[in-house]
Design a protein around this motif. Structure first.
Motif, PDB file in Angstrom:
ATOM      1  N   GLU A 200      51.697  97.841  31.513  1.00 43.71           N
ATOM      2  CA  GLU A 200      50.303  98.157  31.840  1.00 43.71           C
ATOM      3  C   GLU A 200      49.308  97.215  31.178  1.00 43.71           C
ATOM      4  O   GLU A 200      48.156  97.143  31.598  1.00 43.71           O
ATOM      5  N   THR A 201      49.737  96.504  30.154  1.00 42.66           N
ATOM      6  CA  THR A 201      48.788  95.678  29.403  1.00 42.66           C
ATOM      7  C   THR A 201      49.322  94.272  29.152  1.00 42.66           C
ATOM      8  O   THR A 201      49.107  93.695  28.085  1.00 42.66           O
ATOM      9  N   GLY A 202      50.025  93.704  30.143  1.00 48.52           N
ATOM     10  CA  GLY A 202      50.360  92.301  30.039  1.00 48.52           C
ATOM     11  C   GLY A 202      51.803  91.905  30.267  1.00 48.52           C
ATOM     12  O   GLY A 202      52.106  90.718  30.388  1.00 48.52           O
ATOM     13  N   SER A 203      52.740  92.861  30.260  1.00 41.42           N
ATOM     14  CA  SER A 203      54.170  92.577  30.492  1.00 41.42           C
ATOM     15  C   SER A 203      54.755  91.588  29.494  1.00 41.42           C
ATOM     16  O   SER A 203      55.674  90.834  29.813  1.00 41.42           O
ATOM     17  N   ARG A 204      54.260  91.610  28.266  1.00 46.87           N
ATOM     18  CA  ARG A 204      54.860  90.759  27.236  1.00 46.87           C
ATOM     19  C   ARG A 204      56.292  91.195  26.926  1.00 46.87           C
ATOM     20  O   ARG A 204      57.104  90.414  26.414  1.00 46.87           O
ATOM     21  N   CYS A 205      56.612  92.445  27.257  1.00 51.17           N
ATOM     22  CA  CYS A 205      57.978  92.931  27.074  1.00 51.17           C
ATOM     23  C   CYS A 205      58.964  92.125  27.910  1.00 51.17           C
ATOM     24  O   CYS A 205      60.065  91.793  27.459  1.00 51.17           O
ATOM     25  N   MET A 206      58.562  91.764  29.138  1.00 48.68           N
ATOM     26  CA  MET A 206      59.460  90.990  29.985  1.00 48.68           C
ATOM     27  C   MET A 206      59.473  89.511  29.606  1.00 48.68           C
ATOM     28  O   MET A 206      60.467  88.818  29.808  1.00 48.68           O
ATOM     29  N   GLN A 207      58.410  89.028  29.022  1.00 48.55           N
ATOM     30  CA  GLN A 207      58.438  87.672  28.462  1.00 48.55           C
ATOM     31  C   GLN A 207      59.500  87.601  27.370  1.00 48.55           C
ATOM     32  O   GLN A 207      60.259  86.626  27.275  1.00 48.55           O
ATOM     33  N   HIS A 208      59.574  88.644  26.562  1.00 48.10           N
ATOM     34  CA  HIS A 208      60.581  88.699  25.505  1.00 48.10           C
ATOM     35  C   HIS A 208      61.978  88.810  26.103  1.00 48.10           C
ATOM     36  O   HIS A 208      62.916  88.130  25.643  1.00 48.10           O
ATOM     37  N   TYR A 209      62.124  89.643  27.121  1.00 44.30           N
ATOM     38  CA  TYR A 209      63.422  89.771  27.780  1.00 44.30           C
ATOM     39  C   TYR A 209      63.901  88.401  28.268  1.00 44.30           C
ATOM     40  O   TYR A 209      65.068  88.037  28.081  1.00 44.30           O
ATOM     41  N   ASN A 210      63.021  87.655  28.898  1.00 49.09           N
ATOM     42  CA  ASN A 210      63.401  86.343  29.432  1.00 49.09           C
ATOM     43  C   ASN A 210      63.835  85.371  28.335  1.00 49.09           C
ATOM     44  O   ASN A 210      64.615  84.450  28.581  1.00 49.09           O
ATOM     45  N   LYS A 211      63.342  85.574  27.115  1.00 49.55           N
ATOM     46  CA  LYS A 211      63.717  84.708  26.002  1.00 49.55           C
ATOM     47  C   LYS A 211      65.082  85.062  25.432  1.00 49.55           C
ATOM     48  O   LYS A 211      65.827  84.170  24.991  1.00 49.55           O
ATOM     49  N   VAL A 212      65.413  86.360  25.424  1.00 57.86           N
ATOM     50  CA  VAL A 212      66.588  86.786  24.654  1.00 57.86           C
ATOM     51  C   VAL A 212      67.719  87.340  25.500  1.00 57.86           C
ATOM     52  O   VAL A 212      68.816  87.589  24.973  1.00 57.86           O
ATOM     53  N   ALA A 213      67.520  87.544  26.794  1.00 64.21           N
ATOM     54  CA  ALA A 213      68.545  88.188  27.621  1.00 64.21           C
ATOM     55  C   ALA A 213      68.812  87.371  28.881  1.00 64.21           C
ATOM     56  O   ALA A 213      68.129  86.388  29.177  1.00 64.21           O
ATOM     57  N   GLU A 214      69.803  87.809  29.640  1.00 63.14           N
ATOM     58  CA  GLU A 214      70.274  87.055  30.798  1.00 63.14           C
ATOM     59  C   GLU A 214      69.387  87.261  32.026  1.00 63.14           C
ATOM     60  O   GLU A 214      68.806  88.321  32.230  1.00 63.14           O
ATOM     61  N   GLU A 215      69.351  86.252  32.873  1.00 66.44           N
ATOM     62  CA  GLU A 215      68.600  86.312  34.119  1.00 66.44           C
ATOM     63  C   GLU A 215      69.293  87.243  35.107  1.00 66.44           C
ATOM     64  O   GLU A 215      70.528  87.325  35.151  1.00 66.44           O
ATOM     65  N   LEU A 216      68.500  87.922  35.889  1.00 66.90           N
ATOM     66  CA  LEU A 216      69.037  88.845  36.885  1.00 66.90           C
ATOM     67  C   LEU A 216      69.436  88.092  38.152  1.00 66.90           C
ATOM     68  O   LEU A 216      68.775  87.138  38.553  1.00 66.90           O
TER      69      LEU A 216
ATOM     70  N   GLY B 178      48.496  95.241  46.566  1.00 62.17           N
ATOM     71  CA  GLY B 178      47.565  94.665  45.606  1.00 62.17           C
ATOM     72  C   GLY B 178      47.977  94.877  44.173  1.00 62.17           C
ATOM     73  O   GLY B 178      47.472  94.207  43.272  1.00 62.17           O
ATOM     74  N   GLY B 179      48.877  95.823  43.929  1.00 67.37           N
ATOM     75  CA  GLY B 179      49.326  96.077  42.573  1.00 67.37           C
ATOM     76  C   GLY B 179      50.228  94.970  42.064  1.00 67.37           C
ATOM     77  O   GLY B 179      50.844  94.235  42.832  1.00 67.37           O
ATOM     78  N   GLY B 180      50.326  94.866  40.755  1.00 71.01           N
ATOM     79  CA  GLY B 180      51.214  93.892  40.132  1.00 71.01           C
ATOM     80  C   GLY B 180      52.323  94.601  39.384  1.00 71.01           C
ATOM     81  O   GLY B 180      52.082  95.620  38.718  1.00 71.01           O
ATOM     82  N   THR B 181      53.546  94.118  39.476  1.00 64.56           N
ATOM     83  CA  THR B 181      54.699  94.763  38.849  1.00 64.56           C
ATOM     84  C   THR B 181      55.517  93.747  38.066  1.00 64.56           C
ATOM     85  O   THR B 181      55.199  92.562  38.014  1.00 64.56           O
ATOM     86  N   TYR B 182      56.629  94.243  37.513  1.00 63.08           N
ATOM     87  CA  TYR B 182      57.551  93.362  36.812  1.00 63.08           C
ATOM     88  C   TYR B 182      58.154  92.292  37.720  1.00 63.08           C
ATOM     89  O   TYR B 182      58.753  91.325  37.218  1.00 63.08           O
ATOM     90  N   ALA B 183      58.013  92.437  39.027  1.00 62.46           N
ATOM     91  CA  ALA B 183      58.548  91.423  39.936  1.00 62.46           C
ATOM     92  C   ALA B 183      57.902  90.056  39.698  1.00 62.46           C
ATOM     93  O   ALA B 183      58.477  89.024  40.039  1.00 62.46           O
ATOM     94  N   LYS B 184      56.705  90.047  39.121  1.00 61.03           N
ATOM     95  CA  LYS B 184      56.050  88.778  38.789  1.00 61.03           C
ATOM     96  C   LYS B 184      56.516  88.211  37.453  1.00 61.03           C
ATOM     97  O   LYS B 184      56.198  87.073  37.116  1.00 61.03           O
TER      98      LYS B 184
END
Length: 452
Positions: free
Chosen positions: A149-165, A398-404
């Motif tokens: 809800e406030t920037g998806s920095r959680c998924m930025q971290h995932y991309n750094k430390v975990a495998e790509e889907l 119009g909404g934004g999700t983790y897909a971005k």
């Protein structure tokens, strides 16, 4: 027992576990050691991972940015990404936002639809598939984030430390499925040129401002003119009070998600319009009405645009006065055929004049998967096979999700076409029959993705 009966038999257990998450106020808090988004999101992640372990899944906590539950083996990963953080409760709730309140098939609470309920719907879909003995030729991973809800920095971290889907979905939007997400631009309008003494309204930038309290200097006959203007305004309610040379205006509108602002009534926008109509002369009132207004289409910024996939929308979420300055937030969602560079070019001559200025803060490019892509086809087939609904086609929203934020995924459910679940507003809810249906849809989706 057929699969629908099996899902129904687990319904109460699923609701009890959703309640375990809803009771946690997991909006963004003050960061602390081991809690990058504050104690609420960290607590929600711990509880969600605990639920997953109780259901027999391997779990991993990625530094409290996010975590995941996983089953299966293999190099490829079918990913499901949902979020456990919430927007502030805000608004006038009929029910406690941090309790699960059931009224017939309606279950109320913050996060029931956005996104704690869908996270667990997907988890139960994984459980049922696992228990059925289906062959898992890939890993299936449910990623649970804490900062969507406030920037998806959680998924930025995932991309750094975990495998790509390899492929997957996020259960954080609408059925039948989403093959495109509009781009987003966030801005703030500012001015110190105002006679408004104080003006404060809204609670998040990505929802229509649904309340506003304004104090202005009193003038002869102004209160009566304001009464006339507000009586034709379309607000849910309003109240004007004059004393000690001041007029206070309390305005109540209707909240709506920033991706669909026309569904709401902007209390701040209506107040600015009524001030002008009543003859209150003010630089920022003039600036707001000419640059932002209540039209929701960006026309005041020369941004009115539409394509085959939708219209550009503009939402004013928050207005406030602080240290002698008045400001308001602007959330723009623009069609997938435009770029952020084009948007900036289109509005560059409307960002500043003698009455105020607008600062561009964040730019997000749109996301688009062709309708005929294997990912879209797999998810759409899961939806139509379960529901029989072929009238509704894949959407651009119009909404934004983790897909971005994550590669190779699109948004998929849980909201059904034509329904308003009050996400980001008061009395957010889920419907029990739809919850059970979503579990079945997600089961079919995972099976289809395993076959890609």
């Amino acid at each position: 027992m057929d699969i629908k009966e099996k899902i129904h038999s687990l319904s109460e257990d699923l609701l009890k576990n959703i309640e375990r998450l809803v009771v946690i106020n997991s909006q963004l808090g003050t960061p602390a050691e081991g809690m990058p988004f504050g104690p609420g999101p960290a607590k929600a992640l711990d509880e969600a991972l605990s639920i997953a372990r109780e259901l027999g899944f391997k779990t991993v906590n990625l530094d409290h940015y996010c975590g995941y539950a996983e089953m299966g083996e293999g190099d490829d990963i079918v990913g499901i990404a949902g979020h456990l953080d919430i927007v502030p409760a805000g608004g006038d709730w009929t029910y406690d936002p941090f309790a699960l309140t059931r009224k017939g098939d309606y279950v109320y609470g913050r996060g029931t639809t956005d996104d704690k309920g869908p996270v667990l719907e997907a988890l139960y879909a994984m459980k049922l598939l696992r228990d059925s003995g289906i062959r898992l030729n890939k890993r299936v991973r449910l990623i649970m984030g804490c900062n969507e809800e406030t920037g998806s920095r959680c998924m930025q971290h995932y991309n750094k430390v975990a495998e790509e889907l390899s492929c997957g979905f996020t259960p954080d939007a609408n059925f039948p499925c989403i093959h495109g997400e509009k781009g987003q631009v966030t801005m703030t309008a500012h001015s110190q040129n105002t006679r408004i003494i104080s003006m404060n309204g809204g609670f998040v930038f990505n929802a229509v401002c649904d309340f506003c309290t304004t104090v202005i200097p009193a003038e002869d006959g102004l209160k009566e003119k304001l009464e006339a203007a507000f009586s034709e305004s379309g607000l849910i309610q309003y109240h004007l009070h004059e004393s000690d040379g001041l007029i206070q205006i309390d305005a109540k509108g209707v909240s709506a998600h920033a991706s669909m602002p026309a569904l709401g009534v902007n209390a701040a926008g209506v107040t600015f319009a009524c001030l002008a109509k009543a003859g209150f002369e003010d630089d920022f009132v003039r600036f707001y009405n000419s640059h932002i207004g209540t039209a929701c289409d960006g026309s005041g910024l020369d941004l009115k645009f539409q394509d085959a996939y939708g219209d550009l929308t503009l939402c004013n979420g928050i207005v406030k006065t602080e240290n002698g300055e008045i400001s308001c937030t602007i959330d723009i969602r623009f069609p997938v055929t435009l770029s952020t560079e084009q948007i900036c070019t289109m509005c560059q001559n409307r960002l500043e004049d003698s009455d105020g200025y607008i600062e561009i803060q964040n730019l997000t490019e749109p996301l688009f998967f062709p309708r005929e892509s294997p990912l879209v086809e797999a998810l759409y087939k899961a939806y139509t096979d379960v529901t029989g609904d072929t009238a509704n086609e894949p959407l651009v929203i119009g909404g934004g999700t983790y897909a971005k934020s994550l590669k190779n995924i699109i948004a998929f459910g849980p909201e059904k076409p034509g329904m308003d679940y009050h996400i980001h507003g008061a009395d957010e809810f889920l419907l029990v029959p739809e919850m059970e249906e979503a579990v079945l849809i997600y089961m079919e989706a995972i099976k289809n993705l395993l076959a890609i």
